[in-house]
Enzyme design. Structure first.
Site, PDB file in Angstrom:
ATOM      1  N   ASP A   8       0.879  -1.168   0.000  1.00  0.00           N
ATOM      2  CA  ASP A   8       0.000   0.000   0.000  1.00  0.00           C
ATOM      3  C   ASP A   8       0.919   1.221   0.000  1.00  0.00           C
ATOM      4  O   ASP A   8       1.404   1.640   1.050  1.00  0.00           O
ATOM      5  CB  ASP A   8      -0.907   0.004   1.233  1.00  0.00           C
ATOM      6  CG  ASP A   8      -1.809   1.217   1.282  1.00  0.00           C
ATOM      7  OD1 ASP A   8      -2.231   1.696   0.215  1.00  0.00           O
ATOM      8  OD2 ASP A   8      -2.097   1.696   2.401  1.00  0.00           O
ATOM      9  N   GLU A  69      -1.471  -1.435  -4.793  1.00  0.00           N
ATOM     10  CA  GLU A  69      -2.657  -0.628  -5.069  1.00  0.00           C
ATOM     11  C   GLU A  69      -2.397   0.315  -6.233  1.00  0.00           C
ATOM     12  O   GLU A  69      -1.341   0.939  -6.314  1.00  0.00           O
ATOM     13  CB  GLU A  69      -3.058   0.158  -3.821  1.00  0.00           C
ATOM     14  CG  GLU A  69      -4.419   0.818  -3.969  1.00  0.00           C
ATOM     15  CD  GLU A  69      -4.900   1.404  -2.661  1.00  0.00           C
ATOM     16  OE1 GLU A  69      -5.495   0.651  -1.877  1.00  0.00           O
ATOM     17  OE2 GLU A  69      -4.664   2.598  -2.438  1.00  0.00           O
ATOM     18  N   ASP A 141      -2.107   1.143   7.454  1.00  0.00           N
ATOM     19  CA  ASP A 141      -1.387   0.948   6.189  1.00  0.00           C
ATOM     20  C   ASP A 141      -0.948  -0.506   6.019  1.00  0.00           C
ATOM     21  O   ASP A 141      -0.997  -1.051   4.915  1.00  0.00           O
ATOM     22  CB  ASP A 141      -0.178   1.886   6.112  1.00  0.00           C
ATOM     23  CG  ASP A 141      -0.600   3.345   6.193  1.00  0.00           C
ATOM     24  OD1 ASP A 141      -1.243   3.822   5.246  1.00  0.00           O
ATOM     25  OD2 ASP A 141      -0.302   3.987   7.217  1.00  0.00           O
TER      26      ASP A 141
END
Length: 173
Positions: A8, A69, A141
């Site tokens: 991420d 992502e 996160d």
């Protein structure tokens, strides 16, 4: 057993999550952390820390696939640019090790983990804890990174069963 690295990306914190998935689709937690890079004065040093941190984690845990992502459109163009650069530093570290990278939109990840593409961070954190049998709170996160790895594990399992390439899977949605 396939070991999947989930990332991420972020310009202040980059979430890292690693899961193992067996042939039956059973998931096992391996590692999770948030690389804190916000303390650097110079943005290029943040990018260097992301690159080096991802490299160290790869060397330690030996993942064979990576999921990350996809960049979304932020309201602030400067923020979007910095996020893209942080993402690029992480991707370079992975590709430099010869690991294939698979990209997922945030809505795809949330749908795979929570069941809805508009879920919030606390729902993702909770479901990752449930799916991987983790006790206690998970840093946001790191939970997102684990969710990205889990989404990839689910997608690759479905693609293997159906027998179509991922590019065709995306067109059908």
């Amino acid at each position: 057993m396939i070991r999947i690295l989930g990332i991420d990306p972020g310009s202040q914190r980059t979430g890292i999550g690693i899961v193992d998935v067996d042939a039956a689709g059973k998931l096992s937690h391996v590692f999770h952390a948030a690389l804190l890079v916000a303390g650097e004065e110079d943005f290029t040093q943040r990018l260097k820390r992301i690159f080096e941190g991802v490299n160290e984690i790869i060397a330690m845990h030996h993942p064979v696939e990576c999921s990350i992502e996809r960049v979304f459109m932020a309201r602030n163009p400067d923020s979007a640019l910095k996020l893209g650069q942080a993402r690029g530093a992480a991707i370079c570290a992975v590709v430099n090790r010869g690991i294939p990278v698979h990209e997922y939109a945030a809505t795809e990840v949330k749908k795979a983990v929570v069941g809805g593409g508009r879920s919030d961070k606390t729902q993702v954190q909770h479901m990752i804890g449930v799916l991987l049998g983790l006790k206690g709170p998970i840093q946001a996160d790191a939970a997102d990174a684990l969710a990205i790895a889990v989404a990839h594990a689910h997608t690759r399992s479905s693609l293997e069963r159906v027998g179509i390439p991922r590019t065709a899977w995306r067109r059908r949605r």
